[in-house]
Design a protein around this motif. Sequence first.
Motif, short mmCIF file in Angstrom:
data_model
loop_
_atom_site.label_atom_id
_atom_site.label_comp_id
_atom_site.label_asym_id
_atom_site.label_seq_id
_atom_site.Cartn_x
_atom_site.Cartn_y
_atom_site.Cartn_z
N VAL A 1 -4.88 -8.36 14.09
CA VAL A 1 -3.85 -8.34 13.05
C VAL A 1 -4.37 -8.85 11.71
N MET A 2 -4.93 -10.04 11.70
CA MET A 2 -5.28 -10.67 10.43
C MET A 2 -6.42 -9.97 9.69
N THR A 3 -7.30 -9.30 10.40
CA THR A 3 -8.34 -8.54 9.69
C THR A 3 -7.71 -7.46 8.83
N GLY A 4 -6.69 -6.80 9.36
CA GLY A 4 -5.98 -5.79 8.59
C GLY A 4 -5.17 -6.38 7.46
N VAL A 5 -4.59 -7.57 7.70
CA VAL A 5 -3.85 -8.26 6.64
C VAL A 5 -4.79 -8.58 5.48
N ARG A 6 -5.94 -9.13 5.80
CA ARG A 6 -6.89 -9.53 4.75
C ARG A 6 -7.38 -8.34 3.94
N MET A 7 -7.74 -7.27 4.63
CA MET A 7 -8.25 -6.09 3.92
C MET A 7 -7.15 -5.42 3.09
N SER A 8 -5.94 -5.37 3.62
CA SER A 8 -4.84 -4.73 2.91
C SER A 8 -4.41 -5.54 1.69
N ARG A 9 -4.49 -6.86 1.80
CA ARG A 9 -4.13 -7.72 0.67
C ARG A 9 -5.03 -7.41 -0.54
N LEU A 10 -6.28 -7.07 -0.25
CA LEU A 10 -7.23 -6.72 -1.31
C LEU A 10 -7.03 -5.29 -1.79
N ALA A 11 -7.00 -4.35 -0.86
CA ALA A 11 -6.99 -2.93 -1.24
C ALA A 11 -5.65 -2.48 -1.79
N LEU A 12 -4.56 -2.94 -1.20
CA LEU A 12 -3.24 -2.45 -1.61
C LEU A 12 -2.93 -2.84 -3.05
N LYS A 13 -3.32 -4.03 -3.45
CA LYS A 13 -3.04 -4.46 -4.83
C LYS A 13 -3.72 -3.52 -5.82
N ASP A 14 -4.98 -3.19 -5.56
CA ASP A 14 -5.70 -2.28 -6.45
C ASP A 14 -5.09 -0.88 -6.43
N MET A 15 -4.69 -0.42 -5.25
CA MET A 15 -4.09 0.90 -5.14
C MET A 15 -2.78 0.98 -5.93
N LEU A 16 -1.98 -0.08 -5.87
CA LEU A 16 -0.71 -0.08 -6.60
C LEU A 16 -0.95 -0.07 -8.11
N VAL A 17 -1.99 -0.74 -8.55
CA VAL A 17 -2.34 -0.70 -9.98
C VAL A 17 -2.72 0.71 -10.39
N ARG A 18 -3.49 1.38 -9.57
CA ARG A 18 -3.92 2.75 -9.89
C ARG A 18 -2.82 3.77 -9.62
N GLY A 19 -1.85 3.40 -8.77
CA GLY A 19 -0.73 4.29 -8.48
C GLY A 19 -0.98 5.29 -7.38
N GLU A 20 -2.09 5.17 -6.66
CA GLU A 20 -2.35 6.07 -5.55
C GLU A 20 -3.32 5.43 -4.56
N GLY A 21 -3.27 5.92 -3.34
CA GLY A 21 -4.13 5.40 -2.29
C GLY A 21 -3.45 5.53 -0.94
N SER A 22 -4.21 5.28 0.11
CA SER A 22 -3.68 5.42 1.47
C SER A 22 -4.29 4.35 2.37
N ILE A 23 -3.44 3.69 3.16
CA ILE A 23 -3.88 2.70 4.14
C ILE A 23 -3.35 3.10 5.51
N ILE A 24 -4.21 3.04 6.50
CA ILE A 24 -3.78 3.33 7.87
C ILE A 24 -4.22 2.20 8.79
N PHE A 25 -3.28 1.72 9.61
CA PHE A 25 -3.57 0.76 10.65
C PHE A 25 -3.73 1.50 11.98
N ILE A 26 -4.78 1.16 12.71
CA ILE A 26 -4.98 1.75 14.04
C ILE A 26 -4.27 0.85 15.05
N SER A 27 -3.14 1.31 15.53
CA SER A 27 -2.37 0.57 16.53
C SER A 27 -2.70 1.14 17.91
#
Length: 260
Positions: A112-138
Amino acid sequence: MDYGLAGKHVLVTGGATGIGRAIASVFLAEGADLTVSGISAGEVEEAIAALGNGCRGLAGDLTAKGEAQRLYEFALAHRPVDILINNVGIFEVRDFFETTDEHWFRYFDVNVMTGVRMSRLALKDMLVRGEGSIIFISSESAVKPQPWMAHYGAMKTCLLGLSRSLAELTKGTRVRVNTILPGPTNTEAVRRYHQEIADEKGTSREAVVSEYFDETEPTSLIRRMIEPEEVARSVVHLAASAHLNGMAMRAEGGTIRAIL
């Protein structure tokens, strides 16, 4: 099918082996640039050599302090991350009453936390740019928990809630966050596990797999192990489809007996 991924930068955590490596391979075939991570330098080097041009990698333990940041900065040195695949995970069959607090916390940190850490970094940048995609492997275990690995199923269920919560942050943008639920997949780790059972019983791995679908996964409609490449193609479709957001896509061969 051309998903329009040529030149897109994809970061796959745990991309040196198993499903992650298959995901990396399919993205490369679609013309994407890849950054992969793995737990050991040997695994990463071997994966890069096998995957070929367009792929770079970094070894590190994403549960360790600062390692997620180091990986993300390594990827950014190439170019912004367009697609993040949170694939790091471990599984183990373990009796509930013998699963200690330390085991539970270890599974939470890795799965869980590995995905939290990576998403905390990537999602912020994606929201600034206005596009991007994140997928969690469940996993199918997220909605079909098995008593022989309650710790694993609980972590995979957690990813569904996490993914949907992050998707809510993307309203009004072209950023998307989704989850995929693979079923029993024919990875190296699963093959080793089945071989261990076969050795204990004095039978073949093929017989163990057949028995598995008779006794453990009788609801499977395809009644076979799913190949990592099959999961990978579903991941690419989910990552590239602009209309899919906040969803959990099943890729489990019909083992989940439900309409939705």
